[in-house]
Design a protein around this motif. Structure first.
Motif, PDB file in Angstrom:
ATOM      1  N   SER A 139       0.834  -1.201   0.000  1.00  0.00           N
ATOM      2  CA  SER A 139       0.000   0.000   0.000  1.00  0.00           C
ATOM      3  C   SER A 139       0.866   1.247   0.000  1.00  0.00           C
ATOM      4  N   ILE A 140       0.399   2.250  -0.709  1.00  0.00           N
ATOM      5  CA  ILE A 140       1.040   3.565  -0.715  1.00  0.00           C
ATOM      6  C   ILE A 140      -0.046   4.594  -0.431  1.00  0.00           C
ATOM      7  N   VAL A 141       0.190   5.450   0.568  1.00  0.00           N
ATOM      8  CA  VAL A 141      -0.769   6.497   0.913  1.00  0.00           C
ATOM      9  C   VAL A 141      -0.057   7.843   0.850  1.00  0.00           C
ATOM     10  N   ASN A 142      -0.626   8.765   0.088  1.00  0.00           N
ATOM     11  CA  ASN A 142      -0.077  10.117  -0.044  1.00  0.00           C
ATOM     12  C   ASN A 142      -0.832  11.084   0.860  1.00  0.00           C
ATOM     13  N   ILE A 143      -0.099  11.961   1.527  1.00  0.00           N
ATOM     14  CA  ILE A 143      -0.730  13.002   2.326  1.00  0.00           C
ATOM     15  C   ILE A 143      -0.819  14.262   1.473  1.00  0.00           C
ATOM     16  N   GLY A 144      -2.018  14.536   0.984  1.00  0.00           N
ATOM     17  CA  GLY A 144      -2.249  15.706   0.147  1.00  0.00           C
ATOM     18  C   GLY A 144      -2.749  16.876   0.965  1.00  0.00           C
ATOM     19  N   SER A 145      -3.762  17.590   0.455  1.00  0.00           N
ATOM     20  CA  SER A 145      -4.244  18.772   1.162  1.00  0.00           C
ATOM     21  C   SER A 145      -5.585  19.233   0.613  1.00  0.00           C
ATOM     22  N   ARG A 146      -6.400  19.766   1.512  1.00  0.00           N
ATOM     23  CA  ARG A 146      -7.617  20.472   1.121  1.00  0.00           C
ATOM     24  C   ARG A 146      -7.300  21.594   0.137  1.00  0.00           C
ATOM     25  N   GLY A 147      -6.133  22.205   0.296  1.00  0.00           N
ATOM     26  CA  GLY A 147      -5.746  23.314  -0.565  1.00  0.00           C
ATOM     27  C   GLY A 147      -5.680  22.959  -2.039  1.00  0.00           C
ATOM     28  N   ALA A 148      -5.519  21.679  -2.336  1.00  0.00           N
ATOM     29  CA  ALA A 148      -5.497  21.250  -3.730  1.00  0.00           C
ATOM     30  C   ALA A 148      -6.825  21.524  -4.426  1.00  0.00           C
ATOM     31  N   PHE A 149      -7.902  21.597  -3.653  1.00  0.00           N
ATOM     32  CA  PHE A 149      -9.234  21.791  -4.221  1.00  0.00           C
ATOM     33  C   PHE A 149      -9.748  23.215  -4.049  1.00  0.00           C
ATOM     34  N   ARG A 150      -9.499  23.821  -2.907  1.00  0.00           N
ATOM     35  CA  ARG A 150     -10.073  25.148  -2.671  1.00  0.00           C
ATOM     36  C   ARG A 150      -9.145  26.273  -3.106  1.00  0.00           C
ATOM     37  N   GLY A 151      -7.857  25.948  -3.354  1.00  0.00           N
ATOM     38  CA  GLY A 151      -6.874  26.962  -3.727  1.00  0.00           C
ATOM     39  C   GLY A 151      -6.223  27.584  -2.511  1.00  0.00           C
ATOM     40  N   GLU A 152      -4.978  28.023  -2.694  1.00  0.00           N
ATOM     41  CA  GLU A 152      -4.207  28.673  -1.626  1.00  0.00           C
ATOM     42  C   GLU A 152      -3.556  29.918  -2.225  1.00  0.00           C
ATOM     43  N   PRO A 153      -4.240  31.061  -2.218  1.00  0.00           N
ATOM     44  CA  PRO A 153      -3.719  32.244  -2.909  1.00  0.00           C
ATOM     45  C   PRO A 153      -2.393  32.746  -2.371  1.00  0.00           C
ATOM     46  N   GLU A 154      -2.093  32.494  -1.117  1.00  0.00           N
ATOM     47  CA  GLU A 154      -0.812  32.923  -0.557  1.00  0.00           C
ATOM     48  C   GLU A 154       0.274  31.867  -0.717  1.00  0.00           C
ATOM     49  N   PHE A 155      -0.139  30.653  -1.104  1.00  0.00           N
ATOM     50  CA  PHE A 155       0.796  29.533  -1.265  1.00  0.00           C
ATOM     51  C   PHE A 155       0.405  28.705  -2.493  1.00  0.00           C
ATOM     52  N   PRO A 156       0.389  29.323  -3.676  1.00  0.00           N
ATOM     53  CA  PRO A 156      -0.090  28.596  -4.845  1.00  0.00           C
ATOM     54  C   PRO A 156       0.742  27.372  -5.201  1.00  0.00           C
ATOM     55  N   ALA A 157       2.038  27.405  -4.942  1.00  0.00           N
ATOM     56  CA  ALA A 157       2.866  26.240  -5.245  1.00  0.00           C
ATOM     57  C   ALA A 157       2.505  25.064  -4.352  1.00  0.00           C
ATOM     58  N   TYR A 158       2.168  25.354  -3.108  1.00  0.00           N
ATOM     59  CA  TYR A 158       1.759  24.284  -2.187  1.00  0.00           C
ATOM     60  C   TYR A 158       0.489  23.611  -2.698  1.00  0.00           C
ATOM     61  N   ALA A 159      -0.523  24.414  -3.013  1.00  0.00           N
ATOM     62  CA  ALA A 159      -1.776  23.847  -3.512  1.00  0.00           C
ATOM     63  C   ALA A 159      -1.561  23.074  -4.808  1.00  0.00           C
ATOM     64  N   SER A 160      -0.741  23.613  -5.685  1.00  0.00           N
ATOM     65  CA  SER A 160      -0.508  22.974  -6.984  1.00  0.00           C
ATOM     66  C   SER A 160       0.216  21.649  -6.839  1.00  0.00           C
ATOM     67  N   THR A 161       1.229  21.604  -5.965  1.00  0.00           N
ATOM     68  CA  THR A 161       1.965  20.348  -5.797  1.00  0.00           C
ATOM     69  C   THR A 161       1.109  19.294  -5.113  1.00  0.00           C
ATOM     70  N   LYS A 162       0.226  19.716  -4.223  1.00  0.00           N
ATOM     71  CA  LYS A 162      -0.657  18.742  -3.580  1.00  0.00           C
ATOM     72  C   LYS A 162      -1.706  18.221  -4.569  1.00  0.00           C
ATOM     73  N   ALA A 163      -2.200  19.100  -5.435  1.00  0.00           N
ATOM     74  CA  ALA A 163      -3.132  18.637  -6.471  1.00  0.00           C
ATOM     75  C   ALA A 163      -2.438  17.656  -7.402  1.00  0.00           C
ATOM     76  N   ALA A 164      -1.204  17.954  -7.748  1.00  0.00           N
ATOM     77  CA  ALA A 164      -0.439  17.046  -8.599  1.00  0.00           C
ATOM     78  C   ALA A 164      -0.185  15.721  -7.901  1.00  0.00           C
TER      79      ALA A 164
END
Length: 253
Positions: A139-164
């Motif tokens: 099994s492989i489990v990735n820890i992503g983020s809510r920010g991948a869906f709602r957006g993070e205007p102050e941290f766009p790279a964080y949201a983008s990498t979590k969406a990826a």
């Protein structure tokens, strides 16, 4: 007894995840980057025996491969990988587009891509190859983020990498299913880790808690419980899932 590699496990969510597996009788490799003392504290507090620590900068592809190899040697193999390590949101990594210069913008994006996305990508490759070579399920489990869906205007790279990371996990779920390897992700909202204590105790804390109708933020143990389930053999049919863990603070359709 399974052999589990948890990245970024010296504190916070990673420490809670490592503890949850150890409490089930699993042996855990506690990955860290630079704080050996914190990682060793995590290891010493894990119930059971046979646990280890492994160091390495997941922003470096060669070091990432070495992390996998070290964990395999120390544990005698890996059955479960938890991709938790990430460059987190903080004052130092804030990069709102209207507030930073081009140099800082590029530097932050590259750092988050290298660690949050490519670190997990390369470690997944190494562990998947190890499992395939053994003819073993896992099994492989990735820890992503809510920010991948709602957006993070102050941290766009964080949201983008979590969406990826979510998208990568779903691709791997399809690619690795014929080998009996399940791949899932969780997308936590705001979690009360040590790193967030000051913010939760400040004037901003009430606003953060009010994001959820429960009137609180999540805990590392709640994330760990979800990860433990998704990594279990009983959850194999959930492969490809991205599980929201945000206390109804953001509902996606």
């Amino acid at each position: 007894m399974r052999r589990v590699l948890v990245t970024g496990a010296s504190r916070g969510i990673g420490r809670a995840v490592a503890t949850a597996f150890a409490e089930k009788g699993d042996r855990v490799a506690v990955h860290y980057v630079s704080d050996a003392d914190a990682a060793d504290r995590t290891r010493r507090h894990l119930p059971g025996s046979g646990h280890t620590t492994v160091a390495g900068d997941l922003g470096d592809p060669e070091a990432t491969q070495q992390v996998a190899e070290a964990a395999i040697r120390a544990l005698g193999g890996i059955d479960v990988l938890i991709n938790n390590a990430a460059v987190a949101t903080s004052a130092a990594t804030r990069h709102a587009v209207a507030e930073v210069d081009y140099s800082q913008w590029r530097r932050t994006w590259q750092q988050m891509i290298d660690v949050n996305l490519l670190g997990a990508v390369h470690l997944t490759y190494a562990v998947a190859q190890h499992l395939i070579d053994r003819g073993a399920t896992g099994s492989i489990v990735n820890i992503g983020s809510r920010g991948a869906f709602r957006g993070e205007p102050e941290f766009p790279a964080y949201a983008s990498t979590k969406a990826a990371l979510h998208a990568f996990g779903q691709s791997m779920a399809v690619a690795l299913a014929p080998h009996g390897i399940a791949v899932t992700s969780v997308a936590p909202g705001f979690i009360s880790t040590e790193r967030q204590e000051a913010k939760l105790a400040s004037d901003a804390g009430d606003g953060v808690r009010a994001q959820s109708p429960f009137g609180r933020v999540g805990t590392p143990d709640e994330v760990a419980a979800a990860v433990l389930y998704l990594a279990s053999p009983e959850a194999a049919w959930a492969s490809g899932t991205v599980l929201d863990l945000n206390g109804a603070s953001y509902l996606r359709t």
